[in-house]
Design a protein around this motif. Structure first.
Motif, short mmCIF file in Angstrom:
data_model
loop_
_atom_site.label_atom_id
_atom_site.label_comp_id
_atom_site.label_asym_id
_atom_site.label_seq_id
_atom_site.Cartn_x
_atom_site.Cartn_y
_atom_site.Cartn_z
N ASP A 160 0.82 -1.21 0.00
CA ASP A 160 0.00 0.00 0.00
C ASP A 160 0.85 1.27 0.00
O ASP A 160 0.48 2.26 -0.63
CB ASP A 160 -0.93 0.00 1.23
CG ASP A 160 -2.03 -1.05 1.13
OD1 ASP A 160 -2.30 -1.52 0.00
OD2 ASP A 160 -2.62 -1.39 2.17
N ASP A 161 1.99 1.23 0.69
CA ASP A 161 2.85 2.41 0.74
C ASP A 161 3.40 2.75 -0.64
O ASP A 161 3.41 3.92 -1.04
CB ASP A 161 4.01 2.19 1.72
CG ASP A 161 3.57 2.20 3.17
OD1 ASP A 161 2.45 2.71 3.44
OD2 ASP A 161 4.32 1.72 4.03
N LEU A 162 3.88 1.74 -1.35
CA LEU A 162 4.40 2.00 -2.69
C LEU A 162 3.30 2.46 -3.62
O LEU A 162 3.47 3.41 -4.40
CB LEU A 162 5.07 0.74 -3.25
CG LEU A 162 5.62 0.86 -4.67
CD1 LEU A 162 6.69 1.95 -4.74
CD2 LEU A 162 6.17 -0.47 -5.17
N ARG A 163 2.14 1.82 -3.55
CA ARG A 163 1.04 2.19 -4.44
C ARG A 163 0.61 3.64 -4.22
O ARG A 163 0.21 4.33 -5.16
CB ARG A 163 -0.15 1.25 -4.20
CG ARG A 163 -1.27 1.38 -5.22
CD ARG A 163 -2.38 0.37 -4.94
NE ARG A 163 -1.93 -1.00 -5.16
CZ ARG A 163 -1.94 -1.60 -6.35
NH1 ARG A 163 -2.38 -0.95 -7.41
NH2 ARG A 163 -1.53 -2.84 -6.47
N ALA A 164 0.72 4.12 -2.98
CA ALA A 164 0.26 5.47 -2.66
C ALA A 164 1.35 6.52 -2.80
O ALA A 164 1.07 7.71 -2.63
CB ALA A 164 -0.30 5.50 -1.24
N SER A 165 2.57 6.11 -3.11
CA SER A 165 3.67 7.07 -3.18
C SER A 165 3.69 7.81 -4.51
O SER A 165 3.01 7.43 -5.46
CB SER A 165 5.01 6.36 -2.94
OG SER A 165 5.23 5.37 -3.93
N ALA A 166 4.48 8.87 -4.56
CA ALA A 166 4.49 9.76 -5.72
C ALA A 166 5.17 9.12 -6.93
O ALA A 166 6.17 8.41 -6.79
CB ALA A 166 5.19 11.07 -5.37
N SER A 167 4.64 9.43 -8.10
CA SER A 167 5.15 8.86 -9.34
C SER A 167 6.23 9.72 -10.00
O SER A 167 7.03 9.22 -10.79
CB SER A 167 3.99 8.68 -10.33
OG SER A 167 4.39 8.00 -11.49
N HIS A 168 6.26 11.00 -9.67
CA HIS A 168 7.13 11.94 -10.40
C HIS A 168 8.14 12.59 -9.46
O HIS A 168 7.74 13.13 -8.42
CB HIS A 168 6.27 13.04 -11.03
CG HIS A 168 7.05 14.05 -11.82
ND1 HIS A 168 7.30 13.89 -13.16
CD2 HIS A 168 7.62 15.22 -11.48
CE1 HIS A 168 7.98 14.93 -13.60
NE2 HIS A 168 8.20 15.75 -12.60
N PRO A 169 9.43 12.56 -9.83
CA PRO A 169 10.04 11.81 -10.93
C PRO A 169 10.33 10.38 -10.49
O PRO A 169 10.28 10.06 -9.30
CB PRO A 169 11.34 12.58 -11.16
CG PRO A 169 11.72 13.06 -9.79
CD PRO A 169 10.42 13.40 -9.11
N SER A 170 10.66 9.54 -11.44
CA SER A 170 10.98 8.16 -11.11
C SER A 170 12.36 8.05 -10.48
O SER A 170 13.36 8.42 -11.09
CB SER A 170 10.94 7.30 -12.38
OG SER A 170 11.54 6.04 -12.15
#
Length: 272
Positions: A160-170
């Motif tokens: 859940d933590d990874l799924r909810a974390s920010a996408s930008h920047p990689s």
């Protein structure tokens, strides 16, 4: 030109400050750092400067966001393909295991006996990439593709933590671009192939549905900027000399990575 002068000034000032400061404060560690993580090559001032140079993510609902989504969805055509499986491998960024990403251009198998100086270079560079990309993520939150679309598959197990974390920047694209350029200096005769592998580590995040293509591009640009900064530091130059000797020796070992044929095939796969 102006940006280059600003960066040069920031690097010089930070190196001077680093000689006087012992207790530097850094942003919170990333998911890929450990409690005993090595120190970054770059001082906090330089990392903050480069993080601030990263443009914000595309605006939700804009034509750019729509184009980014279309490009992201194209990568779903490669689910369960060889390129998908390579993306799963590229998710590994612990240096003692991640050295395998660069085996094939070098015709060796670095993970059999990971060269200590090379691990030191990659480990310290990983911290630079992690600190800078985490700081850049605070500019504007953008959900990951797998968060925006609950039916979108990820190529790796996510919590859940990874799924909810920010996408930008990689962050993976940042470290991949940085590592690829470092490896190109370690083995200049294979510079083009090694640089490409570093870029493909970022592309793998789009394949995985973990980042949009523009997030990957922003991470790759940050990685390139980090490289230009850290290559001016004395610590990096000293480590580079030792890493070159180690890798040159490893290339005479006769050890080969058996996955290279599959990797070549996977790298040729692109969505139609």
């Amino acid at each position: 030109m102006r940006r280059a002068r600003l960066l040069a000034g920031a690097v010089a000032a930070a190196l001077l400050a680093a000689s006087c400061a012992v207790n530097a404060s850094f942003p919170a560690p990333s998911r890929v750092e450990s409690a005993a993580a090595p120190q970054p090559y770059l001082a906090p001032e330089v990392l903050a400067f480069l993080a601030n140079e990263v443009p914000p993510p595309v605006t939700d609902g804009s034509p750019e966001a729509a184009a980014d989504l279309r490009e992201s969805l194209r990568w779903t055509a490669l689910e369960d393909s060889d390129r998908w499986r390579l993306a799963q491998t590229h998710a590994e960024v612990r240096p003692h295991l991640a050295v395998q990403h660069f085996d094939c251009p070098l015709n060796t198998r670095l993970a059999d006996a990971p060269p200590p100086a090379l691990l030191r270079v990659l480990g310290r560079a990983l911290q630079d990439a992690s600190v800078a990309s985490n700081a850049a993520k605070s500019v504007g939150f953008r959900p990951r593709p797998i968060a925006g679309d609950p039916d979108r598959r990820a190529c790796i197990r996510v919590d859940d933590d990874l799924r909810a974390s920010a996408s930008h920047p990689s962050g993976h694209a940042t470290v991949g671009a940085l590592w690829g350029r470092i490896m190109a200096e370690v083995a200049p005769d294979e510079a083009e192939a090694l640089t490409r592998i570093g870029e493909e580590i970022g592309v793998s995040r789009a394949v995985c549905g973990l980042h949009y293509p523009s997030d990957v591009a922003a991470g790759q640009a940050l990685g390139a900027a980090l490289f230009e900064a850290l290559r001016e530091t004395p610590d990096y130059q000293a480590d580079l000399v030792a890493a070159r000797l180690e890798v040159a020796q490893a290339r005479t070992s006769g050890h080969l990575n058996p996955g290279c044929a599959a990797e070549r095939s996977a790298l040729g796969q692109r969505p139609s």
